[in-house]
Design an enzyme around this catalytic site. Structure first.
Site, PDB file in Angstrom:
ATOM      1  N   ALA A  41      57.053 -80.313  -7.259  1.00  0.00           N
ATOM      2  CA  ALA A  41      57.390 -81.715  -6.967  1.00  0.00           C
ATOM      3  C   ALA A  41      56.598 -82.673  -7.854  1.00  0.00           C
ATOM      4  CB  ALA A  41      57.194 -81.997  -5.492  1.00  0.00           C
ATOM      5  N   SER A  42      55.893 -83.630  -7.257  1.00  0.00           N
ATOM      6  CA  SER A  42      55.241 -84.691  -8.035  1.00  0.00           C
ATOM      7  C   SER A  42      54.043 -84.229  -8.843  1.00  0.00           C
ATOM      8  CB  SER A  42      54.817 -85.837  -7.110  1.00  0.00           C
ATOM      9  OG  SER A  42      55.911 -86.655  -6.810  1.00  0.00           O
ATOM     10  N   THR A  43      53.607 -82.994  -8.671  1.00  0.00           N
ATOM     11  CA  THR A  43      52.586 -82.471  -9.568  1.00  0.00           C
ATOM     12  C   THR A  43      53.173 -82.302 -10.965  1.00  0.00           C
ATOM     13  OG1 THR A  43      51.587 -81.380  -7.649  1.00  0.00           O
ATOM     14  CG2 THR A  43      50.785 -80.698  -9.779  1.00  0.00           C
TER      15      THR A  43
END
Length: 381
Positions: free
Chosen positions: A88-90
């Site tokens: 995801a946002s990583t």
């Protein structure tokens, strides 16, 4: 930023932190790998987390690198360090790195308007620069999704952006924006002349030997890929497979690969040293003031793809993410030399930080990193 170059990283972040004390305290309690394994297993059982891959590093050396639980509740395949999770946002630190590669090559200018590279961006965003997109100070609509599992193509992204109202004028304040990082991935595609996933593979994944890592990979029902589960009504339930965006999300990887990348960041590979200074420098507002905000109870800033925060007086460099059925977190404590990475196929309802954060928090508390609230700040999608 794992920590063979500990002193250099501390010196950099000390410049950024108003609470930085001289020297680093290495006297806090530590934990044996077996103790951490017991703690992780107990946390997973308490929170009904199906599986997780966990890395705990001290001064750049692995104290723990192991899989826990199952990648699939249906097949009972155990998690290993090679199990592949969506992060995801990583993804955002990777997107920032890709942008800065093109900046180094003179193909992008940080303070150029995004419309120089993407003519289809609406006129209302004419004043938005690449630097503001990277720092989340652009005012571009925070998210174009209508729900967490809302999936749409690039054409629909453009249609929704055309009717989206800006959150504020460029540089007026800070607001986390998935839309902004999607635009950055499109800029990389436009300027490099190749799809974003191909750029990541050629410039980051392949050079670092990240063979299990990909971008917006179609769902694969094999033993290497974890199945995502959302905790709902007291039970982990299989989640739909979604990508949840472009550039702001989309990468899948294994723990083994993500540790390779983290070591490369710590060793300042792939980018020039001075570029890393920019990555870990705080964003500025149009007024010239540092863009500060509350993050996990601490006054924080955001660099280029990284949250820059503090934790009980200790520097915390972090990013995490959550998507349907998956959560991830990378927490780096440069002064104490700890790096904690957690990939999980568990997410808790609408909690955007998911279950990985709970595991990372338990580890941080065990090795002696605590704040008054007993929680490790982290970031979700």
């Amino acid at each position: 930023m794992l920590l063979d170059h500990h002193q250099r990283v501390v010196a950099l972040v000390c410049v950024l932190s108003t609470a930085c004390a001289a020297g680093a305290d290495r006297s806090r309690p530590t934990a044996a790998p077996r103790q951490l394994e017991t703690l992780i297993a107990a946390t997973m059982q308490e929170r009904q987390i199906p599986g997780a891959a966990v890395a705990v590093l001290k001064d750049g050396r692995p104290l723990l690198l192991k899989g826990f639980g199952v990648a699939s509740q249906e097949t009972r395949t155990p998690v290993s360090v090679d199990t592949i999770f969506q992060i995801a946002s990583t993804t955002k630190p990777f997107t920032a790195m890709a942008v800065m590669m093109l900046v180094e090559e003179g193909k992008l200018e940080l303070d150029a308007p995004v419309r120089r590279y993407l003519e289809w961006v609406p006129e209302v965003y004419a004043g938005v620069t690449l630097r503001q997109l990277l720092h989340h100070t652009s005012g571009v609509a925070r998210d174009l999704r209508r729900e967490n599992v809302d999936e749409f193509d690039v054409a629909e992204f453009r249609r929704r952006l055309a009717s989206a109202t800006p959150s504020f004028s460029p540089g007026a304040r800070w607001e986390y924006s998935n839309t902004g990082y999607a635009l950055l991935s499109f800029v990389v595609e436009e300027v490099s002349g190749r799809p974003f996933g191909e750029f990541l593979r050629a410039r980051i994944f392949a050079p670092l030997g990240m063979r299990s890592t990909g971008y917006r990979v179609a769902q694969k029902n094999d033993s290497l890929h974890a199945v995502g589960y959302d905790l709902a009504n007291g039970e982990p339930q299989r989640a739909p497979h979604v990508f949840s965006g472009f550039g702001n999300s989309g990468i899948e990887t294994s723990l083994r690969d993500l540790v390779r990348w983290a070591k490369a960041v710590e060793q300042r590979k792939l980018l020039r040293p001075q570029t890393y200074d920019l990555l870990f420098g705080p964003g500025k507002l149009a007024s010239g003031e540092t863009a500060k905000f509350d993050f996990g109870g601490a006054s924080s800033t955001y660099g280029l793809g990284w949250f820059l925060s503090s934790y009980e007086g200790e520097t915390l460099v972090t990013h995490g993410g959550a998507i349907a059925g998956f959560s991830s977190i990378v927490n780096v404590f440069p002064r104490q030399g700890w790096t904690i990475i957690v990939l999980s196929n568990g997410k808790q309802g609408s909690d955007r930080r998911g279950q990985a954060d709970a595991i990372a928090r338990a580890i941080a508390n065990r090795v002696g990193i605590r704040n008054k609230a007993g929680a490790v700040p982290s970031a979700g999608q």
